[in-house]
Design an enzyme around this catalytic site. Structure first.
Site, PDB file in Angstrom:
ATOM      1  N   LYS A  65       8.382   6.682  -2.298  1.00 30.60           N
ATOM      2  CA  LYS A  65       9.227   5.688  -1.606  1.00 30.60           C
ATOM      3  C   LYS A  65      10.647   6.210  -1.379  1.00 30.60           C
ATOM      4  O   LYS A  65      11.626   5.660  -1.895  1.00 30.60           O
ATOM      5  CB  LYS A  65       9.251   4.366  -2.383  1.00 30.60           C
ATOM      6  CG  LYS A  65       7.860   3.750  -2.540  1.00 30.60           C
ATOM      7  CD  LYS A  65       7.923   2.416  -3.257  1.00 30.60           C
ATOM      8  CE  LYS A  65       6.564   1.760  -3.377  1.00 30.60           C
ATOM      9  NZ  LYS A  65       5.599   2.500  -4.214  1.00 30.60           N
ATOM     10  N   ASP A  68      17.324   7.255   0.776  1.00 32.40           N
ATOM     11  CA  ASP A  68      18.622   7.882   0.498  1.00 32.40           C
ATOM     12  C   ASP A  68      19.280   8.151   1.849  1.00 32.40           C
ATOM     13  O   ASP A  68      18.784   7.697   2.891  1.00 32.40           O
ATOM     14  CB  ASP A  68      18.400   9.183  -0.306  1.00 32.40           C
ATOM     15  CG  ASP A  68      19.621   9.579  -1.134  1.00 32.40           C
ATOM     16  OD1 ASP A  68      20.765   9.348  -0.680  1.00 32.40           O
ATOM     17  OD2 ASP A  68      19.438  10.136  -2.228  1.00 32.40           O
TER      18      ASP A  68
HETATM   19  O1  C5P Z   1      -4.591  -0.339 -10.700  1.00 37.55           O
HETATM   20  P1  C5P Z   1      -4.351  -0.913  -9.348  1.00 37.55           P
HETATM   21  O2  C5P Z   1      -5.548  -0.855  -8.443  1.00 37.55           O
HETATM   22  O3  C5P Z   1      -3.717  -2.278  -9.388  1.00 37.55           O
HETATM   23  O4  C5P Z   1      -3.274   0.099  -8.723  1.00 37.55           O
HETATM   24  C1  C5P Z   1      -2.665  -0.153  -7.487  1.00 37.55           C
HETATM   25  C2  C5P Z   1      -1.702   0.924  -7.158  1.00 37.55           C
HETATM   26  O5  C5P Z   1      -1.010   0.561  -5.969  1.00 37.55           O
HETATM   27  C3  C5P Z   1      -0.621   1.173  -8.201  1.00 37.55           C
HETATM   28  O6  C5P Z   1      -0.326   2.578  -8.167  1.00 37.55           O
HETATM   29  C4  C5P Z   1       0.557   0.372  -7.701  1.00 37.55           C
HETATM   30  O7  C5P Z   1       1.776   0.943  -8.092  1.00 37.55           O
HETATM   31  C5  C5P Z   1       0.382   0.481  -6.202  1.00 37.55           C
HETATM   32  N1  C5P Z   1       0.973  -0.597  -5.441  1.00 37.55           N
HETATM   33  C6  C5P Z   1       0.660  -1.941  -5.642  1.00 37.55           C
HETATM   34  N2  C5P Z   1       1.245  -2.913  -4.881  1.00 37.55           N
HETATM   35  C7  C5P Z   1       2.116  -2.553  -3.928  1.00 37.55           C
HETATM   36  C8  C5P Z   1       2.425  -1.227  -3.699  1.00 37.55           C
HETATM   37  C9  C5P Z   1       1.821  -0.265  -4.475  1.00 37.55           C
HETATM   38  O8  C5P Z   1      -0.146  -2.271  -6.492  1.00 37.55           O
HETATM   39  N3  C5P Z   1       2.630  -3.499  -3.181  1.00 37.55           N
END
Ligand code: C5P
Length: 240
Positions: A65, A68
Protein backbone atom coordinates in the site's frame (compact mmCIF):
# COMPACT_ATOMS: atom_id res chain seq x y z
CA UNK A 1 -14.73 -10.28 -18.88
CA UNK A 2 -11.25 -11.65 -18.29
CA UNK A 3 -11.03 -15.40 -18.81
CA UNK A 4 -8.88 -16.67 -15.97
CA UNK A 5 -8.06 -20.20 -14.90
CA UNK A 6 -9.40 -20.88 -11.39
CA UNK A 7 -5.89 -21.53 -10.02
CA UNK A 8 -4.76 -18.13 -11.27
CA UNK A 9 -7.57 -16.38 -9.42
CA UNK A 10 -6.70 -17.45 -5.89
CA UNK A 11 -4.05 -15.47 -4.00
CA UNK A 12 -3.03 -17.15 -0.75
CA UNK A 13 -2.40 -14.52 1.94
CA UNK A 14 0.65 -15.53 3.97
CA UNK A 15 0.07 -13.58 7.18
CA UNK A 16 2.58 -15.54 9.22
CA UNK A 17 6.31 -15.74 9.87
CA UNK A 18 8.98 -16.75 7.36
CA UNK A 19 9.28 -20.40 8.29
CA UNK A 20 5.52 -20.96 8.32
CA UNK A 21 5.17 -19.05 5.04
CA UNK A 22 7.85 -21.11 3.33
CA UNK A 23 6.39 -24.36 4.67
CA UNK A 24 3.00 -23.37 3.27
CA UNK A 25 4.68 -22.46 -0.01
CA UNK A 26 6.32 -25.87 -0.20
CA UNK A 27 3.00 -27.60 0.58
CA UNK A 28 1.03 -25.54 -1.94
CA UNK A 29 3.65 -25.73 -4.70
CA UNK A 30 2.10 -27.25 -7.83
CA UNK A 31 -1.37 -26.24 -6.59
CA UNK A 32 -1.47 -22.51 -5.85
CA UNK A 33 0.11 -20.06 -8.27
CA UNK A 34 -0.13 -16.80 -6.31
CA UNK A 35 0.87 -15.80 -2.80
CA UNK A 36 0.21 -12.46 -1.12
CA UNK A 37 2.95 -11.01 1.04
CA UNK A 38 1.91 -8.15 3.31
CA UNK A 39 3.73 -5.60 5.41
CA UNK A 40 4.31 -7.81 8.45
CA UNK A 41 6.23 -10.48 6.58
CA UNK A 42 7.94 -8.05 4.19
CA UNK A 43 9.19 -5.67 6.89
CA UNK A 44 10.55 -8.62 8.84
CA UNK A 45 12.24 -10.36 5.95
CA UNK A 46 12.77 -7.78 3.19
CA UNK A 47 12.93 -8.34 -0.57
CA UNK A 48 14.51 -11.75 -0.16
CA UNK A 49 11.18 -13.20 0.99
CA UNK A 50 9.73 -12.15 -2.37
CA UNK A 51 12.65 -13.79 -4.15
CA UNK A 52 12.22 -16.97 -2.10
CA UNK A 53 8.68 -17.38 -3.42
CA UNK A 54 9.66 -16.46 -6.97
CA UNK A 55 12.35 -19.14 -6.85
CA UNK A 56 9.66 -21.62 -5.83
CA UNK A 57 7.69 -20.69 -8.94
CA UNK A 58 4.98 -18.52 -7.35
CA UNK A 59 3.68 -15.21 -8.56
CA UNK A 60 3.87 -12.66 -5.78
CA UNK A 61 1.27 -10.06 -4.86
CA UNK A 62 3.20 -7.60 -2.68
CA UNK A 63 0.67 -5.69 -0.60
CA UNK A 64 2.60 -2.71 0.80
CA UNK A 65 0.00 0.00 0.00
CA UNK A 66 2.54 2.60 -1.13
CA UNK A 67 1.70 6.13 0.00
CA UNK A 68 4.37 8.86 -0.06
CA UNK A 69 5.56 11.73 -2.26
CA UNK A 70 5.61 10.79 -5.95
CA UNK A 71 9.41 10.60 -6.18
CA UNK A 72 9.60 8.12 -3.30
CA UNK A 73 6.67 6.05 -4.58
CA UNK A 74 8.20 5.81 -8.04
CA UNK A 75 11.40 4.44 -6.52
CA UNK A 76 9.54 2.07 -4.21
CA UNK A 77 7.42 0.67 -7.04
CA UNK A 78 10.54 0.10 -9.11
CA UNK A 79 12.33 -1.60 -6.21
CA UNK A 80 9.33 -3.82 -5.45
CA UNK A 81 9.10 -4.77 -9.12
CA UNK A 82 12.80 -5.63 -9.28
CA UNK A 83 12.47 -7.70 -6.10
CA UNK A 84 9.99 -9.84 -8.02
CA UNK A 85 6.53 -8.50 -7.21
CA UNK A 86 4.15 -9.37 -10.05
CA UNK A 87 1.37 -7.27 -8.55
CA UNK A 88 1.53 -4.51 -5.92
CA UNK A 89 -0.76 -2.10 -4.13
CA UNK A 90 -0.65 1.67 -3.97
CA UNK A 91 -2.88 3.91 -1.89
CA UNK A 92 -5.56 5.73 -3.86
CA UNK A 93 -5.52 8.66 -1.43
CA UNK A 94 -2.07 9.72 -2.63
CA UNK A 95 -3.47 11.69 -5.60
CA UNK A 96 -3.15 11.15 -9.33
CA UNK A 97 0.45 12.44 -9.34
CA UNK A 98 1.45 9.75 -6.83
CA UNK A 99 -0.53 7.02 -8.62
CA UNK A 100 1.08 7.98 -11.93
CA UNK A 101 4.48 7.89 -10.24
CA UNK A 102 3.78 4.32 -9.10
CA UNK A 103 2.94 3.40 -12.68
CA UNK A 104 6.17 5.07 -13.83
CA UNK A 105 8.08 3.04 -11.24
CA UNK A 106 6.84 -0.30 -12.55
CA UNK A 107 7.52 0.91 -16.09
CA UNK A 108 11.08 1.79 -15.02
CA UNK A 109 11.64 -1.82 -13.99
CA UNK A 110 10.09 -3.38 -17.08
CA UNK A 111 13.10 -3.32 -19.44
CA UNK A 112 15.24 -5.22 -16.93
CA UNK A 113 12.46 -7.68 -16.08
CA UNK A 114 11.12 -8.21 -19.58
CA UNK A 115 7.55 -7.67 -18.32
CA UNK A 116 5.65 -4.94 -16.50
CA UNK A 117 4.32 -5.83 -13.03
CA UNK A 118 0.74 -4.81 -12.38
CA UNK A 119 -0.47 -2.16 -10.04
CA UNK A 120 -3.73 -1.96 -8.12
CA UNK A 121 -5.08 0.75 -5.85
CA UNK A 122 -6.56 0.52 -2.39
CA UNK A 123 -9.47 2.95 -2.12
CA UNK A 124 -11.13 3.22 1.31
CA UNK A 125 -9.71 0.80 3.88
CA UNK A 126 -12.45 -1.52 5.12
CA UNK A 127 -11.41 -0.63 8.66
CA UNK A 128 -12.72 2.92 8.10
CA UNK A 129 -16.30 3.89 8.91
CA UNK A 130 -18.07 7.17 8.07
CA UNK A 131 -16.82 8.86 11.25
CA UNK A 132 -13.21 7.92 10.40
CA UNK A 133 -13.67 9.45 6.94
CA UNK A 134 -15.15 12.60 8.49
CA UNK A 135 -12.16 12.79 10.83
CA UNK A 136 -9.82 13.19 7.85
CA UNK A 137 -12.09 15.73 6.17
CA UNK A 138 -13.86 13.46 3.66
CA UNK A 139 -17.54 14.34 3.41
CA UNK A 140 -18.47 11.91 0.62
CA UNK A 141 -20.05 8.59 1.59
CA UNK A 142 -17.80 5.51 1.61
CA UNK A 143 -19.19 4.15 -1.72
CA UNK A 144 -18.82 7.56 -3.38
CA UNK A 145 -15.29 7.99 -2.08
CA UNK A 146 -14.30 4.45 -3.12
CA UNK A 147 -15.72 4.94 -6.63
CA UNK A 148 -14.02 8.32 -7.06
CA UNK A 149 -10.64 6.94 -5.95
CA UNK A 150 -11.02 3.86 -8.15
CA UNK A 151 -11.62 6.00 -11.22
CA UNK A 152 -8.76 8.32 -10.28
CA UNK A 153 -6.45 5.32 -9.99
CA UNK A 154 -7.52 3.89 -13.32
CA UNK A 155 -7.06 7.22 -15.06
CA UNK A 156 -3.58 7.53 -13.53
CA UNK A 157 -2.51 4.17 -14.95
CA UNK A 158 -3.43 1.57 -12.35
CA UNK A 159 -4.54 -1.83 -13.63
CA UNK A 160 -7.34 -2.16 -11.10
CA UNK A 161 -8.30 -2.01 -7.46
CA UNK A 162 -8.77 -3.94 -4.24
CA UNK A 163 -12.31 -3.96 -2.86
CA UNK A 164 -14.70 -6.08 -0.82
CA UNK A 165 -16.81 -8.66 -2.68
CA UNK A 166 -19.86 -6.49 -1.89
CA UNK A 167 -18.45 -3.65 -4.00
CA UNK A 168 -17.15 -5.82 -6.85
CA UNK A 169 -20.11 -5.57 -9.20
CA UNK A 170 -20.28 -1.79 -8.92
CA UNK A 171 -16.53 -1.53 -9.45
CA UNK A 172 -16.68 -3.87 -12.44
CA UNK A 173 -19.35 -1.66 -14.05
CA UNK A 174 -17.29 1.45 -13.29
CA UNK A 175 -13.87 0.21 -14.41
CA UNK A 176 -14.76 -2.04 -17.33
CA UNK A 177 -14.14 -5.64 -18.19
CA UNK A 178 -10.34 -5.60 -18.30
CA UNK A 179 -9.69 -4.11 -14.84
CA UNK A 180 -8.20 -6.24 -12.10
CA UNK A 181 -10.64 -6.44 -9.19
CA UNK A 182 -9.07 -8.19 -6.23
CA UNK A 183 -11.30 -9.06 -3.28
CA UNK A 184 -10.33 -10.21 0.21
CA UNK A 185 -13.04 -11.29 2.65
CA UNK A 186 -13.61 -14.56 0.82
CA UNK A 187 -14.90 -17.50 2.81
CA UNK A 188 -15.93 -20.89 1.39
CA UNK A 189 -19.32 -22.01 2.74
CA UNK A 190 -18.84 -23.29 6.28
CA UNK A 191 -15.41 -21.71 6.84
CA UNK A 192 -14.77 -19.71 10.01
CA UNK A 193 -15.25 -15.98 9.50
CA UNK A 194 -12.40 -14.98 11.82
CA UNK A 195 -12.42 -11.18 12.02
CA UNK A 196 -14.06 -10.76 8.59
CA UNK A 197 -17.67 -9.65 8.64
CA UNK A 198 -18.69 -8.74 5.07
CA UNK A 199 -17.76 -11.97 3.32
CA UNK A 200 -18.68 -13.81 0.12
CA UNK A 201 -18.05 -17.31 -1.13
CA UNK A 202 -15.38 -17.71 -3.83
CA UNK A 203 -17.95 -18.39 -6.57
CA UNK A 204 -20.18 -15.48 -5.63
CA UNK A 205 -17.21 -13.07 -5.47
CA UNK A 206 -16.25 -14.07 -9.02
CA UNK A 207 -19.87 -13.88 -10.17
CA UNK A 208 -19.98 -10.31 -8.79
CA UNK A 209 -17.00 -9.31 -10.91
CA UNK A 210 -13.88 -10.17 -8.93
CA UNK A 211 -10.96 -11.20 -11.13
CA UNK A 212 -8.87 -12.44 -8.19
CA UNK A 213 -9.62 -13.59 -4.64
CA UNK A 214 -7.37 -13.10 -1.63
CA UNK A 215 -7.85 -16.05 0.70
CA UNK A 216 -5.81 -16.39 3.85
CA UNK A 217 -6.85 -18.32 6.92
CA UNK A 218 -9.40 -20.64 5.24
CA UNK A 219 -6.33 -22.11 3.47
CA UNK A 220 -3.38 -21.34 5.74
CA UNK A 221 -5.06 -22.47 8.96
CA UNK A 222 -6.82 -25.47 7.45
CA UNK A 223 -5.76 -28.87 8.69
CA UNK A 224 -4.87 -29.67 5.09
CA UNK A 225 -4.08 -26.43 3.19
CA UNK A 226 -3.82 -28.23 -0.15
CA UNK A 227 -7.24 -29.80 0.29
CA UNK A 228 -8.71 -26.41 1.27
CA UNK A 229 -7.11 -24.75 -1.76
CA UNK A 230 -8.32 -27.49 -4.11
CA UNK A 231 -11.86 -27.24 -2.72
CA UNK A 232 -11.92 -23.57 -3.73
CA UNK A 233 -10.59 -24.42 -7.19
CA UNK A 234 -13.32 -27.05 -7.55
CA UNK A 235 -15.98 -24.56 -6.46
CA UNK A 236 -14.79 -22.02 -9.02
CA UNK A 237 -14.52 -24.60 -11.80
CA UNK A 238 -18.01 -25.87 -11.07
CA UNK A 239 -19.46 -22.39 -11.42
CA UNK A 240 -17.57 -21.42 -14.59
O1 C5P B 1 -7.24 -14.70 6.44
P1 C5P B 1 -8.07 -13.86 5.53
O2 C5P B 1 -8.66 -14.62 4.37
O3 C5P B 1 -9.09 -13.03 6.26
O4 C5P B 1 -6.99 -12.86 4.90
C1 C5P B 1 -7.38 -11.79 4.07
C2 C5P B 1 -6.19 -11.02 3.64
O5 C5P B 1 -6.64 -9.87 2.92
C3 C5P B 1 -5.33 -10.47 4.77
O6 C5P B 1 -3.97 -10.48 4.29
C4 C5P B 1 -5.82 -9.06 4.96
O7 C5P B 1 -4.80 -8.22 5.43
C5 C5P B 1 -6.20 -8.68 3.55
N1 C5P B 1 -7.21 -7.65 3.45
C6 C5P B 1 -8.47 -7.74 4.04
N2 C5P B 1 -9.38 -6.73 3.90
C7 C5P B 1 -9.05 -5.66 3.17
C8 C5P B 1 -7.82 -5.56 2.55
C9 C5P B 1 -6.92 -6.59 2.71
O8 C5P B 1 -8.78 -8.72 4.69
N3 C5P B 1 -9.95 -4.72 3.01
Amino acid sequence: MLTIDARDRIMVALDCDRSEALALGDALSGHARWVKIGMTLFYAEGPQIVRAFKERGFKVFLDLKLHDIPHQVRGAAKSAALAGADLMTVHGLGSSAMLAAARAGVEDAAPELGYRPQLIAVTVLTSMDPSALAEIGVSRSIPEEAAALAKLAQNAGCDGIVCSPQEASEMRALLGEDALIVTPGVRPAGAALGDQSRVATPASAVASGASHLVVGRPITQAQDPVEAFEAIVAELEQES
